[in-house]
Design a protein around this motif. Structure first.
Motif, PDB file in Angstrom:
ATOM      1  N   THR A 173       0.811  -1.151  -0.031  1.00  0.00           N
ATOM      2  CA  THR A 173      -0.043   0.005   0.022  1.00  0.00           C
ATOM      3  C   THR A 173       0.874   1.092  -0.095  1.00  0.00           C
ATOM      4  O   THR A 173       0.318   2.335   0.070  1.00  0.00           O
ATOM      5  N   LEU A 301      -5.821  -3.753  -0.186  1.00  0.00           N
ATOM      6  CA  LEU A 301      -4.849  -4.661   0.042  1.00  0.00           C
ATOM      7  C   LEU A 301      -5.283  -6.187   0.062  1.00  0.00           C
ATOM      8  O   LEU A 301      -4.688  -6.851  -0.602  1.00  0.00           O
ATOM      9  N   ALA A 325       1.663  -4.023   4.265  1.00  0.00           N
ATOM     10  CA  ALA A 325       0.711  -3.112   4.618  1.00  0.00           C
ATOM     11  C   ALA A 325       1.628  -1.610   5.189  1.00  0.00           C
ATOM     12  O   ALA A 325       1.837  -1.568   6.439  1.00  0.00           O
ATOM     13  N   TRP A 347      -5.226  -5.140   6.765  1.00  0.00           N
ATOM     14  CA  TRP A 347      -4.131  -5.964   6.948  1.00  0.00           C
ATOM     15  C   TRP A 347      -4.422  -7.478   7.358  1.00  0.00           C
ATOM     16  O   TRP A 347      -4.107  -8.526   6.748  1.00  0.00           O
TER      17      TRP A 347
END
Length: 504
Positions: A173, A301, A325, A347
């Protein structure tokens, strides 16, 4: 997926259950009938019955929540549990189950007590501790000195397994040229040389160029994240509507597409990707949006994790996938726990997705962080106190917190979370250069629960710093039981490397 227990392990568990039941008969009913007591017995039985997987790992997934140290992870656990309607403290995150082995990781760099993300990620990808602000340069390499790179380049786990026929993927990310994702492929004397190197530097290329080289050479098969501005000439329009940063005028995205690699710049293009060809995707000019602010046109994600595993699983020889993350770290740096928590929750869902999509028999999943932050937890708060809010007192008669807020000696309430330093400092700059003074402002629970609220901090800093505290590491799959005790961070590489070479 669950690993099958051996007959001997099941027998041992049955024996333990019988012995603990017998012991419970001698205890007072208030103890023996307690749900806590029964759950404790069950946990021990599950641990004893756990079978060690000594098969060979076909696939390795290294999942790094940047900045998600033990403290941040604790706060995320409470946040996720509270979003699910629980008090929060009792919640169990996907990687905190008995299916995962775990240990503690020491995160310091060669020359730094409090680490930087670049060498911490680099140590996990090479097996060698590294210097602050450098990536995959060892020996006598010196930060910001290009001429010390030559001869000190470290070989990455990705390079090792790619040479043996495995595919390699990166999901983040953050910008794909940022410290943690770059540790999969880059060698640099400065983690900030993302789109340029100093004049006269010939020992290395900038990180974006190294990524493109990796994609074109077949080292990297899929890369998903943010950061398109570093691949476009300075002043030119990026696919995401911003301005390019590259001072050399090169259009690296054109090079990528000319090499037959697919490029996606938004959700529609992401959804339309052909899984038969290498993939490169960036949804933003810089880092992707915080999860709390993510627009619909940006894949999450979890979306990226699923796409990467779907793609990489096509290789019969297996794959290595690093998933980061990255914005957990950035929100902590901002002193803004609400956004830290939202990214942390996504996450945990990505970890669950990776576990669901893979088989314990042949896939080693390692879940960890690169470092912790200067995060702290204040007061004696009652159960279920909103982790991002103000501290409620402990109730004398109920399980959940009392209705009144805990007060400090200044008569004001305080947030559960604070930071030792950062932009939320209670000290404000005066007229002099080094003149700082102030007192804690009074905050309401409503204000503290706002998405933009900055937790109170002590030392004034524009950006909150990392911490040198240990982080946790969790693992399941082949040779996951090697994750045990207190480990140097570089040992993670050696566990991955051992798992892909040993066993049946």
């Amino acid at each position: 997926m669950k690993t099958t227990f051996s007959i001997s392990a099941i027998a041992l568990a049955a024996s333990l259950a019988a012995s603990t039941t017998a012991m419970a008969q001698d205890l007072p009913p208030v103890q023996a009938s307690s749900d806590w007591f029964k759950a404790g017995e069950t946990t021990v039985e599950e641990i004893i019955a756990r079978a060690q997987n000594t098969g060979r790992a076909k696939n390795v997934i290294l999942m790094i929540a940047d900045g998600n140290g033990i403290g941040t992870n604790y706060a995320t656990r409470l946040y996720v549990g509270q979003q699910l309607g629980k008090l929060g403290e009792e919640h169990v995150l996907p990687y905190e189950t008995n299916g995962f082995y775990n240990g503690i990781v020491k995160t310091y760099n060669i020359n730094a007590q409090t680490p930087d993300s670049a060498p911490t990620a680099g140590s996990m990808n090479t097996g060698v501790k590294q210097r602050f602000n450098m990536i995959n340069v060892g020996g006598t390499g010196i930060h910001n000195e290009c001429d010390t790179v030559a001869g000190n380049e470290l070989t990455t786990f990705a390079e090792i397994v790619a040479a043996e026929g495995k595919s390699v993927g990166i999901v983040t990310t953050a910008r794909l040229t940022h410290a943690t994702p770059a540790a999969v492929f880059a060698k640099t004397a400065n983690r900030n040389w993302e789109d340029s190197v100093p004049e006269g530097c010939t020992a290395q290329k900038d990180i974006a160029s190294q990524l493109v080289d990796g994609l074109k050479s077949g080292l990297i098969d899929i890369a998903l994240g943010g950061g398109s501005r570093y691949f476009v000439p300075k002043g030119a329009v990026t696919p995401n509507g911003g301005k390019g940063h590259r001072p050399d005028g090169k259009d690296l995205l054109a090079d990528v597409e000319a090499a037959g690699i697919q490029y996606a710049s938004n959700r529609a293009e992401f959804d339309a990707l052909d899984l038969s060809r290498p993939i490169f995707g960036m949804w933003t000019d810089s880092h992707t949006s915080y999860e709390a602010d993510r627009p619909a046109e940006e894949p999450s994600l979890v979306d990226m994790t699923k796409k990467a595993i779907d793609f990489l699983s096509q290789n019969e020889d297996g794959y290595y996938l690093e998933i980061e993350a990255g914005r957990v770290d950035h929100a902590n740096h901002a002193g803004n726990f609400a956004r830290t928590a939202a990214d942390g929750m996504m996450w945990t869902e990505a970890v669950a997705m990776a576990d669901e999509m893979t088989d314990d028999k042949d896939t080693l999943i390692i879940v960890t962080a690169d470092h912790e932050h200067a995060i702290a937890f204040n007061g004696y708060c009652g159960r279920g106190t909103p982790i991002q809010g103000l501290c409620y007192n402990v109730s004398k008669t109920e399980i959940a917190h009392a209705d009144d807020l805990a007060l400090a000696d200044d008569g004001k309430p305080y947030s559960v979370i604070s930071y030792a330093n950062g932009s939320g400092s209670i000290l404000k700059k005066g007229e002099g250069e080094n003149d700082y003074s102030g007192s804690r402002p009074e905050v309401t629970q409503e204000e503290a629960m706002d998405l933009d609220y900055l937790q109170q901090a002590l030392v004034p800093m524009a950006s909150e710093t990392h911490s040198g505290e240990d982080v946790a590491v969790y693992a399941k799959g082949p040779w996951a039981h090697l994750v045990d005790g207190t480990l140097e961070q570089n040992v993670i590489f050696h566990i991955m490397n051992y798992a892909v070479r040993n066993g049946e």
